[in-house]
Design a protein around this motif. Structure first.
Motif, PDB file in Angstrom:
ATOM      1  N   GLU A 173       0.845  -1.197   0.000  1.00 53.95           N
ATOM      2  CA  GLU A 173       0.000   0.000   0.000  1.00 53.95           C
ATOM      3  C   GLU A 173       0.879   1.244   0.000  1.00 53.95           C
ATOM      4  O   GLU A 173       1.939   1.259   0.632  1.00 53.95           O
ATOM      5  N   VAL A 174       0.460   2.260  -0.727  1.00 53.99           N
ATOM      6  CA  VAL A 174       1.164   3.539  -0.721  1.00 53.99           C
ATOM      7  C   VAL A 174       0.177   4.603  -0.273  1.00 53.99           C
ATOM      8  O   VAL A 174      -0.889   4.746  -0.859  1.00 53.99           O
ATOM      9  N   VAL A 175       0.510   5.336   0.792  1.00 53.87           N
ATOM     10  CA  VAL A 175      -0.392   6.380   1.282  1.00 53.87           C
ATOM     11  C   VAL A 175       0.297   7.720   1.150  1.00 53.87           C
ATOM     12  O   VAL A 175       1.307   7.986   1.812  1.00 53.87           O
ATOM     13  N   TYR A 176      -0.222   8.549   0.276  1.00 52.86           N
ATOM     14  CA  TYR A 176       0.362   9.867   0.070  1.00 52.86           C
ATOM     15  C   TYR A 176      -0.211  10.815   1.112  1.00 52.86           C
ATOM     16  O   TYR A 176      -1.427  10.942   1.240  1.00 52.86           O
ATOM     17  N   ALA A 177       0.626  11.468   1.916  1.00 54.18           N
ATOM     18  CA  ALA A 177       0.135  12.333   2.994  1.00 54.18           C
ATOM     19  C   ALA A 177       0.763  13.714   2.915  1.00 54.18           C
ATOM     20  O   ALA A 177       1.193  14.282   3.909  1.00 54.18           O
ATOM     21  N   GLY A 178       0.823  14.279   1.719  1.00 51.27           N
ATOM     22  CA  GLY A 178       1.334  15.643   1.583  1.00 51.27           C
ATOM     23  C   GLY A 178       2.831  15.706   1.721  1.00 51.27           C
ATOM     24  O   GLY A 178       3.570  15.504   0.761  1.00 51.27           O
ATOM     25  N   SER A 209       3.121  12.945  -6.017  1.00 54.60           N
ATOM     26  CA  SER A 209       2.155  11.899  -5.714  1.00 54.60           C
ATOM     27  C   SER A 209       2.056  10.895  -6.860  1.00 54.60           C
ATOM     28  O   SER A 209       1.910   9.702  -6.656  1.00 54.60           O
ATOM     29  N   MET A 210       2.193  11.393  -8.111  1.00 50.21           N
ATOM     30  CA  MET A 210       2.067  10.496  -9.256  1.00 50.21           C
ATOM     31  C   MET A 210       3.172   9.441  -9.229  1.00 50.21           C
ATOM     32  O   MET A 210       2.944   8.267  -9.444  1.00 50.21           O
ATOM     33  N   ASP A 211       4.402   9.910  -8.902  1.00 53.44           N
ATOM     34  CA  ASP A 211       5.532   8.988  -8.887  1.00 53.44           C
ATOM     35  C   ASP A 211       5.339   7.895  -7.844  1.00 53.44           C
ATOM     36  O   ASP A 211       5.499   6.728  -8.131  1.00 53.44           O
ATOM     37  N   VAL A 212       4.997   8.332  -6.612  1.00 56.09           N
ATOM     38  CA  VAL A 212       4.981   7.353  -5.528  1.00 56.09           C
ATOM     39  C   VAL A 212       3.822   6.377  -5.672  1.00 56.09           C
ATOM     40  O   VAL A 212       3.944   5.207  -5.341  1.00 56.09           O
ATOM     41  N   LEU A 213       2.708   6.843  -6.196  1.00 55.81           N
ATOM     42  CA  LEU A 213       1.553   5.951  -6.294  1.00 55.81           C
ATOM     43  C   LEU A 213       1.816   4.804  -7.273  1.00 55.81           C
ATOM     44  O   LEU A 213       1.238   3.740  -7.158  1.00 55.81           O
ATOM     45  N   LYS A 214       2.731   5.053  -8.213  1.00 50.21           N
ATOM     46  CA  LYS A 214       3.081   4.002  -9.170  1.00 50.21           C
ATOM     47  C   LYS A 214       3.792   2.827  -8.509  1.00 50.21           C
ATOM     48  O   LYS A 214       3.892   1.744  -9.072  1.00 50.21           O
ATOM     49  N   LEU A 215       4.307   3.079  -7.322  1.00 52.05           N
ATOM     50  CA  LEU A 215       5.109   2.048  -6.666  1.00 52.05           C
ATOM     51  C   LEU A 215       4.282   0.946  -6.013  1.00 52.05           C
ATOM     52  O   LEU A 215       4.833   0.001  -5.461  1.00 52.05           O
ATOM     53  N   ARG A 216       2.961   1.066  -6.021  1.00 49.68           N
ATOM     54  CA  ARG A 216       2.139   0.005  -5.442  1.00 49.68           C
ATOM     55  C   ARG A 216       2.442  -1.302  -6.167  1.00 49.68           C
ATOM     56  O   ARG A 216       2.574  -1.317  -7.389  1.00 49.68           O
ATOM     57  N   ASP A 217       2.569  -2.359  -5.387  1.00 48.96           N
ATOM     58  CA  ASP A 217       2.882  -3.699  -5.901  1.00 48.96           C
ATOM     59  C   ASP A 217       4.312  -3.833  -6.428  1.00 48.96           C
ATOM     60  O   ASP A 217       4.686  -4.896  -6.917  1.00 48.96           O
ATOM     61  N   ALA A 218       5.109  -2.777  -6.330  1.00 49.59           N
ATOM     62  CA  ALA A 218       6.485  -2.873  -6.834  1.00 49.59           C
ATOM     63  C   ALA A 218       7.350  -3.664  -5.861  1.00 49.59           C
ATOM     64  O   ALA A 218       7.046  -3.776  -4.680  1.00 49.59           O
ATOM     65  N   ARG A 219       8.432  -4.215  -6.386  1.00 48.11           N
ATOM     66  CA  ARG A 219       9.410  -4.887  -5.542  1.00 48.11           C
ATOM     67  C   ARG A 219      10.373  -3.827  -5.016  1.00 48.11           C
ATOM     68  O   ARG A 219      10.872  -3.003  -5.782  1.00 48.11           O
ATOM     69  N   VAL A 220      10.601  -3.799  -3.725  1.00 41.83           N
ATOM     70  CA  VAL A 220      11.510  -2.803  -3.154  1.00 41.83           C
ATOM     71  C   VAL A 220      12.433  -3.468  -2.143  1.00 41.83           C
ATOM     72  O   VAL A 220      12.209  -4.617  -1.728  1.00 41.83           O
ATOM     73  N   ARG A 221      13.438  -2.697  -1.758  1.00 38.88           N
ATOM     74  CA  ARG A 221      14.280  -3.165  -0.675  1.00 38.88           C
ATOM     75  C   ARG A 221      14.263  -2.110   0.421  1.00 38.88           C
ATOM     76  O   ARG A 221      14.426  -0.915   0.152  1.00 38.88           O
ATOM     77  N   LEU A 222      14.012  -2.544   1.651  1.00 38.97           N
ATOM     78  CA  LEU A 222      14.027  -1.634   2.796  1.00 38.97           C
ATOM     79  C   LEU A 222      15.386  -1.732   3.468  1.00 38.97           C
ATOM     80  O   LEU A 222      15.922  -2.831   3.622  1.00 38.97           O
ATOM     81  N   ALA A 223      15.936  -0.581   3.853  1.00 34.84           N
ATOM     82  CA  ALA A 223      17.229  -0.591   4.532  1.00 34.84           C
ATOM     83  C   ALA A 223      17.208   0.410   5.678  1.00 34.84           C
ATOM     84  O   ALA A 223      16.524   1.427   5.612  1.00 34.84           O
ATOM     85  N   GLN A 257      10.103  11.238   3.224  1.00 33.70           N
ATOM     86  CA  GLN A 257       9.794  12.636   2.926  1.00 33.70           C
ATOM     87  C   GLN A 257       9.615  12.772   1.417  1.00 33.70           C
ATOM     88  O   GLN A 257      10.353  12.160   0.650  1.00 33.70           O
ATOM     89  N   ASN A 258       8.662  13.552   0.990  1.00 34.87           N
ATOM     90  CA  ASN A 258       8.465  13.770  -0.440  1.00 34.87           C
ATOM     91  C   ASN A 258       9.362  14.915  -0.893  1.00 34.87           C
ATOM     92  O   ASN A 258       8.906  16.016  -1.162  1.00 34.87           O
ATOM     93  N   LEU A 259      10.662  14.649  -0.938  1.00 35.05           N
ATOM     94  CA  LEU A 259      11.592  15.722  -1.264  1.00 35.05           C
ATOM     95  C   LEU A 259      11.613  15.993  -2.767  1.00 35.05           C
ATOM     96  O   LEU A 259      11.478  17.129  -3.201  1.00 35.05           O
TER      97      LEU A 259
END
Lengths: 363, 299
Positions: free
Chosen positions: A291-296, A322-336, A316-318
């Motif tokens: 899930e991606v939640v855009y909060a300003g 919103s368009m960019d981040v919402l595309k990341l739903r279901d994407a494969r990522v790595r958390l560090a 932080q949305n530096l």
């Protein structure tokens, strides 16, 4: 925990309070230093308000002792304790005007009329309510009533000021203003402030130290940073901030250790380059964005780890929109995250308290 | 079904009436209030007006017929004859005593009910206070007559202490009336104290006030209008009473008895009317006085 040399404003030892067959306070030990801005934080029914009422003297403890500035007061009635209370719904006397409300405590103590008026006017100036002397409480707004209640308590110059959810009845905007103002007033008058709240943000922003209450007990006492960054229990981790726990198999495969660990969401970096090298001193885990939640100002990523469990990462949305981040739903990522940001959590908590699902805000 | 865009006035007679009422708010209001207003104006105020007018008439001494000519004679008699002044003062005294006694009994009771009792106890107490109101006035008054009788319950209870009951007379009247009107004092005070937030008392204690000061400066001022509201009931009901005093009052007379005797035995209706205006006047004065306390908003 507190340095013994420092003077104590309030000291509780083994305090219990039982109402009928309900244990409201179940063995509380607490030391509050002189001049501290101290918060008692917890969900409703956790016993924090009862502890406040015990200190004020509205209730008497079933067991244990209460000290105020070195004197034991456990058996004393409220009118023989050097504390004053700001009540949740203010409890202003409806038949008296503002100045009479503020002067009430001084009148009881037989302070001369001239001095009484002078101190009351000064207290009203402290809370920025000059010119409202002749109004009745019914003619004031919620925020103004709150200030009168504060002035009525402060004017007596008590050793300790008790505040029971002082900002609970105010709207968000006014609340934030009053948070800053209360802090400024406390610095100005130098009185120990002890306040009860269920709002973790309020507790973290305002207080020097926080005690986190759960089920009639104190789970942790510490500075806001200590409580937030290094929660001592799963309950504290979940109640103060967003619960973000790595446990069981996930802990073993990602961290190489057993146990329960907490990492705060803002410490976790979301990386779309899955194969980049993990920097020294960091831990990393691969997963899928659920899930991606855009909060300003920021975006919250809810990520299901391949190793099991679910983590929330706050970015932080530096540069992103919103368009960019919402595309990341279901994407494969790595958390560090850096290893010093993961903290072992006491495991002696009842299993029901470990919240490993996502918080309701993203659910 | 009728089509939604069809104007309301074109339906059946009921619909047409509903439409007409909807368009004419004054017609609606007059239909709503005509019956109660008729009752209030004709039966209630009309009777009072008739009473007031009759107070200025007189009776023919020989025939006993009412003479419908204006005269101040009745009121002159009331003011100049000692017996009526005494009866008047006695009635006001009884009403004041009953009100004070009821207030003293009712306040702690109402305070316990509103502030200390558990919800369960509170419910039972409200029922216990209301139940006597369902019993007949006469039964209750005669019960007191039995208790106050020579060698009755009260004499028997006081006997071991070397005392005996008051017997029939004014004290007995005051006791009986206090008993009869007590619920009318408890209930308004109870309602008033229930509206007093509990934490006001906590706040007073927190600011250093002891119990009595908290009562004097916080509880009493907030509850006072409710006490006055209760006193309107006890005072007016006592002032107009004439049955209890007949049953337990011995030879004592109150205003109500004078009215009653003039309607019956003396057959002097105009004089009865003149006497009856006195309690009305006293109550008007009383109500004007209490209006300033805000008590009328508590009724």
């Amino acid at each position: 925990m507190s340095p013994p040399a420092q003077r104590l404003a309030v000291g509780l030892r083994g305090v219990r309070k039982i109402f009928g067959d309900v244990v409201a306070v179940d063995g509380v030990d607490l030391d509050i230093r002189d001049g501290e801005f101290f918060a008692m934080l917890g969900p409703s029914g956790s016993g924090k308000t009862t502890v406040l009422r015990l200190i004020a003297g509205f209730e008497s403890p079933t067991a244990g002792t209460i000290h105020l500035g070195g004197d034991e007061v456990s058996k004393r009635p409220p009118f023989e304790r050097d504390v004053n209370t700001v009540f949740q719904d203010y409890a202003l006397f409806p038949h008296m005007n503002v100045i009479a409300n503020v002067e009430y405590g001084l009148k009881v103590k037989r302070v001369s009329k001239a001095q009484r008026r002078e101190r009351a006017v000064e207290a009203l100036r402290t809370v920025r309510l000059e010119g409202f002397e002749a109004r009745k409480p019914g003619q004031l707004s919620g925020g103004q009533r709150q200030r009168v209640a504060l002035a009525r308590a402060l004017v007596n110059r008590p050793k300790v000021l008790l505040l029971d959810e002082p900002l609970g009845a105010l709207d968000q905007k006014l609340r934030e203003e009053m948070q800053v103002e209360l802090k400024a007033i406390q610095r100005q008058v130098g009185i120990t402030f002890l306040f009860v709240t269920h709002d973790q943000e309020e507790a973290l922003t305002m207080s020097d130290r926080v005690a986190v209450f759960n089920a009639g007990r104190i789970e942790q006492v510490g500075t806001p940073a200590e409580v937030y960054e290094r929660p001592a229990s799963a309950f504290v981790a979940g109640f103060v901030g967003t619960s973000n726990l790595i446990q069981g198999e996930a802990a073993e495969s990602v961290l190489g250790r057993t146990g329960i660990y907490s990492v705060r969401p803002e410490k976790i970096r979301v990386d779309t380059h899955l194969n980049a090298e993990v920097p020294v001193g960091e831990h990393a885990a691969a997963g899928t964005v659920a899930e991606v939640v855009y909060a300003g100002a920021a975006t919250r990523f809810v990520v299901d780890l391949d190793a099991g469990g679910r983590l929330i990462a706050l970015q932080q949305n530096l540069q992103t929109s919103s368009m960019d981040v919402l595309k990341l739903r279901d994407a494969r990522v790595r958390l560090a995250w850096r290893r010093e940001h993961e903290f072992a959590i006491r495991e002696d908590v009842p299993p029901g308290l470990v919240m490993d699902g996502p918080p309701t805000t993203v659910g | 079904m009728k089509s939604p865009d069809r104007p309301a006035g074109h339906g059946g007679p009921v619909r047409r009436l509903a439409g007409m009422l909807h368009r004419r708010p004054y017609l609606r209001l007059s239909l709503l209030l005509s019956a109660p207003l008729l009752w209030l104006v004709v039966a209630y105020l009309g009777a009072l007006a008739a009473l007031f007018v009759a107070a200025f008439w007189s009776t023919n001494v020989f025939t006993g017929d009412v003479v419908k000519e204006f005269t101040w004679q009745n009121f002159q008699d009331l003011v100049t004859l000692d017996v009526y002044r005494t009866v008047m003062l006695r009635s006001v005294l009884v009403a004041v005593l009953v009100t004070v006694i009821d207030g003293l009994i009712a306040f702690p009771m109402a305070f316990y009910m509103a502030k200390m009792a558990s919800p369960r106890t509170r419910r039972w107490l409200v029922i216990a206070i209301l139940t006597p109101l369902w019993a007949s006035y006469l039964v209750k008054a005669y019960a007191w007559r039995v208790m106050l009788a020579n060698d009755g319950l009260i004499d028997w209870a006081l006997g071991p202490f070397g005392a005996h009951g008051p017997g029939y007379g004014l004290p007995a009247t005051v006791m009986t009336l206090s008993y009869l009107w007590l619920p009318y004092m408890i209930l308004p005070i109870y309602a008033g104290l229930e509206r007093l937030p509990d934490n006001l008392m906590d706040a007073a204690g927190d600011l250093g006030a002891r119990t009595f000061r908290t009562f004097r400066t916080v509880v009493w001022p907030v509850a006072f209008p409710a006490v006055v509201a209760g006193s309107i009931f006890t005072f007016s009901l006592s002032l107009g009473d004439y049955i209890a005093v007949k049953i337990v009052g011995g030879k004592s007379q109150m205003i109500g008895n004078v009215v009653y005797d003039n309607i019956g035995v003396a057959n002097n209706l105009p004089f009865a009317a003149a006497v009856a205006t006195l309690p009305v006047a006293v109550m008007v004065v009383y109500l004007v006085a209490v209006r300033r306390t805000g008590a009328l908003e508590n009724l």
